[in-house]
Design a protein around this motif. Sequence first.
Motif, PDB file in Angstrom:
ATOM      1  N   TYR A 201      26.802 -37.569   8.439  1.00 28.60           N
ATOM      2  CA  TYR A 201      25.783 -38.587   8.694  1.00 28.60           C
ATOM      3  C   TYR A 201      26.086 -39.384   9.960  1.00 28.60           C
ATOM      4  O   TYR A 201      25.179 -39.700  10.732  1.00 28.60           O
ATOM      5  CB  TYR A 201      25.661 -39.545   7.499  1.00 28.60           C
ATOM      6  CG  TYR A 201      24.491 -40.482   7.663  1.00 28.60           C
ATOM      7  CD1 TYR A 201      23.220 -40.090   7.275  1.00 28.60           C
ATOM      8  CD2 TYR A 201      24.655 -41.736   8.234  1.00 28.60           C
ATOM      9  CE1 TYR A 201      22.138 -40.931   7.445  1.00 28.60           C
ATOM     10  CE2 TYR A 201      23.576 -42.576   8.417  1.00 28.60           C
ATOM     11  CZ  TYR A 201      22.317 -42.170   8.016  1.00 28.60           C
ATOM     12  OH  TYR A 201      21.247 -42.997   8.203  1.00 28.60           O
ATOM     13  N   ASN A 202      27.349 -39.688  10.191  1.00 30.27           N
ATOM     14  CA  ASN A 202      27.728 -40.509  11.339  1.00 30.27           C
ATOM     15  C   ASN A 202      27.978 -39.713  12.611  1.00 30.27           C
ATOM     16  O   ASN A 202      28.265 -40.302  13.654  1.00 30.27           O
ATOM     17  CB  ASN A 202      28.966 -41.336  10.988  1.00 30.27           C
ATOM     18  CG  ASN A 202      28.647 -42.377   9.934  1.00 30.27           C
ATOM     19  OD1 ASN A 202      27.642 -43.065  10.002  1.00 30.27           O
ATOM     20  ND2 ASN A 202      29.498 -42.478   8.931  1.00 30.27           N
ATOM     21  N   SER A 203      27.854 -38.392  12.542  1.00 29.63           N
ATOM     22  CA  SER A 203      28.115 -37.560  13.725  1.00 29.63           C
ATOM     23  C   SER A 203      27.096 -37.833  14.824  1.00 29.63           C
ATOM     24  O   SER A 203      25.952 -38.208  14.570  1.00 29.63           O
ATOM     25  CB  SER A 203      28.084 -36.071  13.352  1.00 29.63           C
ATOM     26  OG  SER A 203      26.756 -35.650  13.052  1.00 29.63           O
ATOM     27  N   ASP A 204      27.527 -37.640  16.045  1.00 28.87           N
ATOM     28  CA  ASP A 204      26.626 -37.812  17.187  1.00 28.87           C
ATOM     29  C   ASP A 204      25.430 -36.874  17.086  1.00 28.87           C
ATOM     30  O   ASP A 204      24.303 -37.253  17.407  1.00 28.87           O
ATOM     31  CB  ASP A 204      27.364 -37.554  18.506  1.00 28.87           C
ATOM     32  CG  ASP A 204      28.379 -38.637  18.828  1.00 28.87           C
ATOM     33  OD1 ASP A 204      28.293 -39.752  18.260  1.00 28.87           O
ATOM     34  OD2 ASP A 204      29.275 -38.366  19.657  1.00 28.87           O
TER      35      ASP A 204
ATOM     36  N   TYR B 289      23.947 -35.602  14.364  1.00 26.14           N
ATOM     37  CA  TYR B 289      22.948 -36.058  13.377  1.00 26.14           C
ATOM     38  C   TYR B 289      22.269 -37.337  13.834  1.00 26.14           C
ATOM     39  O   TYR B 289      21.047 -37.480  13.698  1.00 26.14           O
ATOM     40  CB  TYR B 289      23.569 -36.240  11.991  1.00 26.14           C
ATOM     41  CG  TYR B 289      22.500 -36.582  10.979  1.00 26.14           C
ATOM     42  CD1 TYR B 289      21.561 -35.629  10.599  1.00 26.14           C
ATOM     43  CD2 TYR B 289      22.384 -37.861  10.448  1.00 26.14           C
ATOM     44  CE1 TYR B 289      20.548 -35.935   9.710  1.00 26.14           C
ATOM     45  CE2 TYR B 289      21.383 -38.175   9.547  1.00 26.14           C
ATOM     46  CZ  TYR B 289      20.466 -37.206   9.184  1.00 26.14           C
ATOM     47  OH  TYR B 289      19.452 -37.524   8.304  1.00 26.14           O
ATOM     48  N   GLN B 290      23.014 -38.243  14.390  1.00 29.66           N
ATOM     49  CA  GLN B 290      22.417 -39.493  14.849  1.00 29.66           C
ATOM     50  C   GLN B 290      21.382 -39.244  15.954  1.00 29.66           C
ATOM     51  O   GLN B 290      20.420 -39.998  16.080  1.00 29.66           O
ATOM     52  CB  GLN B 290      23.494 -40.464  15.327  1.00 29.66           C
ATOM     53  CG  GLN B 290      24.353 -41.011  14.188  1.00 29.66           C
ATOM     54  CD  GLN B 290      23.529 -41.796  13.184  1.00 29.66           C
ATOM     55  OE1 GLN B 290      22.791 -42.713  13.531  1.00 29.66           O
ATOM     56  NE2 GLN B 290      23.650 -41.429  11.911  1.00 29.66           N
ATOM     57  N   ALA B 291      21.548 -38.164  16.721  1.00 27.24           N
ATOM     58  CA  ALA B 291      20.582 -37.825  17.773  1.00 27.24           C
ATOM     59  C   ALA B 291      19.247 -37.358  17.201  1.00 27.24           C
ATOM     60  O   ALA B 291      18.201 -37.586  17.804  1.00 27.24           O
ATOM     61  CB  ALA B 291      21.165 -36.762  18.695  1.00 27.24           C
TER      62      ALA B 291
ATOM     63  N   TYR C 187      12.983 -32.631  13.427  1.00 32.04           N
ATOM     64  CA  TYR C 187      14.139 -32.927  12.576  1.00 32.04           C
ATOM     65  C   TYR C 187      14.456 -31.735  11.669  1.00 32.04           C
ATOM     66  O   TYR C 187      15.587 -31.287  11.590  1.00 32.04           O
ATOM     67  CB  TYR C 187      13.834 -34.172  11.744  1.00 32.04           C
ATOM     68  CG  TYR C 187      14.874 -34.511  10.715  1.00 32.04           C
ATOM     69  CD1 TYR C 187      15.990 -35.263  11.050  1.00 32.04           C
ATOM     70  CD2 TYR C 187      14.736 -34.099   9.392  1.00 32.04           C
ATOM     71  CE1 TYR C 187      16.945 -35.591  10.103  1.00 32.04           C
ATOM     72  CE2 TYR C 187      15.684 -34.415   8.441  1.00 32.04           C
ATOM     73  CZ  TYR C 187      16.786 -35.160   8.800  1.00 32.04           C
ATOM     74  OH  TYR C 187      17.730 -35.479   7.856  1.00 32.04           O
TER      75      TYR C 187
ATOM     76  N   LEU D 223      18.264 -38.052  13.862  1.00 32.43           N
ATOM     77  CA  LEU D 223      17.827 -38.971  12.815  1.00 32.43           C
ATOM     78  C   LEU D 223      16.557 -39.750  13.168  1.00 32.43           C
ATOM     79  O   LEU D 223      15.679 -39.899  12.313  1.00 32.43           O
ATOM     80  CB  LEU D 223      18.965 -39.926  12.452  1.00 32.43           C
ATOM     81  CG  LEU D 223      18.666 -40.967  11.386  1.00 32.43           C
ATOM     82  CD1 LEU D 223      18.226 -40.316  10.073  1.00 32.43           C
ATOM     83  CD2 LEU D 223      19.880 -41.861  11.175  1.00 32.43           C
TER      84      LEU D 223
ATOM     85  N   LYS E  47      29.925 -38.304   4.884  1.00 28.32           N
ATOM     86  CA  LYS E  47      29.888 -39.450   5.798  1.00 28.32           C
ATOM     87  C   LYS E  47      30.075 -39.005   7.241  1.00 28.32           C
ATOM     88  O   LYS E  47      29.402 -39.506   8.147  1.00 28.32           O
ATOM     89  CB  LYS E  47      30.963 -40.461   5.419  1.00 28.32           C
ATOM     90  CG  LYS E  47      30.690 -41.181   4.130  1.00 28.32           C
ATOM     91  CD  LYS E  47      31.849 -42.113   3.790  1.00 28.32           C
ATOM     92  CE  LYS E  47      31.721 -42.685   2.408  1.00 28.32           C
ATOM     93  NZ  LYS E  47      32.879 -43.508   2.037  1.00 28.32           N
TER      94      LYS E  47
END
Length: 99
Positions: free
Chosen positions: A70-73, A75-77, A21, A79, A67
């Motif tokens: 945080y909600n981007s693909d 970052y979510q990958a 990360y 997280l 926001k």
Amino acid sequence: MPRGYFLGEFEITDPATYEVYRTKVPDIIAAHGGRILVRGGDPQPFDGAMPQRRFVIVEFDSPEAAKTFYNSDAYQAVLPFRLNASTSNGFAGLLTGLQ
């Protein structure tokens, strides 16, 4: 326009997983116009008790940009690496600052 701040506080329990990360997220932050202001830190309270945990503060040009990060693909990958490598009682959230 007010700035947006991503604020996180947690305890790392699996350094090897967290390292994945830690190495990937700065590029994602930069791609969304973010600037890391605090990473790690050395908490030294003036009043009260402060946990000896990891602190992260990232500044974005707006709350909406924070926001979007945080909600981007991207970052979510990454997280799950943070979530699986730190205590569940830590937190991450959005603060809205002054211009």
